[in-house]
Design an enzyme around this catalytic site. Structure first.
Site, PDB file in Angstrom:
ATOM      1  N   GLY A  27      30.502  26.833  60.635  1.00 45.06           N
ATOM      2  CA  GLY A  27      29.705  27.993  60.257  1.00 45.06           C
ATOM      3  C   GLY A  27      29.187  28.648  61.518  1.00 45.06           C
ATOM      4  O   GLY A  27      29.466  28.193  62.627  1.00 45.06           O
ATOM      5  N   PHE A  30      22.886  28.943  63.896  1.00 44.52           N
ATOM      6  CA  PHE A  30      21.686  28.982  63.053  1.00 44.52           C
ATOM      7  C   PHE A  30      21.984  28.738  61.569  1.00 44.52           C
ATOM      8  O   PHE A  30      21.233  29.145  60.695  1.00 44.52           O
ATOM      9  CB  PHE A  30      20.926  30.317  63.213  1.00 44.52           C
ATOM     10  CG  PHE A  30      20.814  30.762  64.646  1.00 44.52           C
ATOM     11  CD1 PHE A  30      20.015  30.046  65.533  1.00 44.52           C
ATOM     12  CD2 PHE A  30      21.514  31.851  65.113  1.00 44.52           C
ATOM     13  CE1 PHE A  30      19.928  30.435  66.862  1.00 44.52           C
ATOM     14  CE2 PHE A  30      21.431  32.248  66.437  1.00 44.52           C
ATOM     15  CZ  PHE A  30      20.634  31.545  67.320  1.00 44.52           C
ATOM     16  N   GLY A  32      22.540  25.576  60.483  1.00 42.03           N
ATOM     17  CA  GLY A  32      22.107  24.210  60.165  1.00 42.03           C
ATOM     18  C   GLY A  32      23.196  23.154  60.270  1.00 42.03           C
ATOM     19  O   GLY A  32      23.127  22.112  59.618  1.00 42.03           O
ATOM     20  N   GLU A 100      29.099  20.474  68.498  1.00 44.74           N
ATOM     21  CA  GLU A 100      29.646  21.574  69.319  1.00 44.74           C
ATOM     22  C   GLU A 100      31.130  21.341  69.638  1.00 44.74           C
ATOM     23  O   GLU A 100      31.585  21.538  70.767  1.00 44.74           O
ATOM     24  CB  GLU A 100      28.840  21.737  70.612  1.00 44.74           C
ATOM     25  CG  GLU A 100      27.343  21.930  70.406  1.00 44.74           C
ATOM     26  CD  GLU A 100      26.963  23.292  69.822  1.00 44.74           C
ATOM     27  OE1 GLU A 100      27.856  24.142  69.648  1.00 44.74           O
ATOM     28  OE2 GLU A 100      25.772  23.476  69.528  1.00 44.74           O
ATOM     29  N   CYS A 156      21.911  36.877  57.578  1.00 40.25           N
ATOM     30  CA  CYS A 156      22.170  38.028  58.447  1.00 40.25           C
ATOM     31  C   CYS A 156      20.838  38.651  58.878  1.00 40.25           C
ATOM     32  O   CYS A 156      20.021  39.022  58.032  1.00 40.25           O
ATOM     33  CB  CYS A 156      23.029  39.056  57.719  1.00 40.25           C
ATOM     34  SG  CYS A 156      23.276  40.572  58.664  1.00 40.25           S
ATOM     35  N   CYS A 191      27.954  43.667  58.864  1.00 39.26           N
ATOM     36  CA  CYS A 191      27.065  44.012  59.983  1.00 39.26           C
ATOM     37  C   CYS A 191      27.662  43.568  61.315  1.00 39.26           C
ATOM     38  O   CYS A 191      27.441  44.200  62.338  1.00 39.26           O
ATOM     39  CB  CYS A 191      25.689  43.399  59.778  1.00 39.26           C
ATOM     40  SG  CYS A 191      24.822  44.050  58.328  1.00 39.26           S
TER      41      CYS A 191
HETATM   42 ZN    ZN Z   1      24.436  41.996  57.189  1.00 35.59          ZN
END
Ligand code: ZN
Length: 196
Positions: A27, A30, A32, A100, A156, A191
């Site tokens: 993912g 931020f 998790g 990571e 977001c 976005c």
């Molecule tokens: Zn967005």
């Protein structure tokens, strides 16, 4: 996972066979991922599993994994520079965990697949995409090999929708720039691509 196999009707003898697996937690930043990795490792300590935790040396940020590594059931979280260092340092671990993982080299998928075939439970956490939305390092292959994939989302920061991408707020085309909220923010696909 422990599985008891009944050998034959003649004897009630059982053998214990451990089946390895690869779990991938991915993912954007931020979302998790490390917390989810930690949750699984904590559960494994209740079963007294031997655990080895690895991180790439490239990421020197403070890691929550080091908190867990104080537990007596854990090997210390080890910084390594290449995937083959896992083999040298895993000891007799029943669980091999990586955080990571996107920063590791191309040998990682084959090494982890071999560990899984040896009966080791492999848990991998990493970014699935880089800052331009392209699959990151060895993650695509790991996702293909995985028995189980958890694709987490963040929120977001532009519109509040579920975020799948990691937007980099600074200019520059280096693929790897280590940072946190100063440099990156989670964004939804719309976005990420439409708002610069
Ligand atoms: Zn967005």
């Amino acid at each position: 996972m422990l599985i008891f196999i009944k050998m034959s009707k003649d004897s009630e003898k059982t053998v214990v066979s451990r089946i390895g697996s690869i779990e991938v937690i991915c993912g954007p930043m931020f979302s998790g991922k490390t917390e989810e990795l930690l949750r699984r490792l904590r559960r494994a300590t209740y079963a007294n599993q031997r655990i080895a935790i690895f991180k790439p040396v490239i990421d020197v940020r403070y890691s929550e994994l080091n908190i867990v590594s104080h537990d007596s059931n854990f090997y210390p979280s080890l910084m390594i520079s290449k995937a083959s260092d896992i083999l040298k340092n895993k000891g007799t671990s029943q669980i091999v965990a990586l955080d990571e993982a996107q920063f590791f080299d191309d040998l990682l998928p084959e090494i982890l697949e071999n560990l899984a075939q040896e009966g080791i439970r492999v848990i991998v956490s990493g970014l699935d995409m880089d800052y331009i939305g392209k699959p990151f390092g060895p993650m695509p292959e790991l996702l293909a090999l995985a028995d189980n994939v958890s694709k987490l989302t963040a929120i977001c920061l532009v519109c509040g929708a579920e975020a799948t991408h990691t937007f980099r707020k600074t200019k520059g085309n280096q693929r790897i720039m280590i940072g946190a909220k100063d440099l990156y923010e989670p964004r939804c696909r719309k976005c990420f691509y439409e708002i610069k």
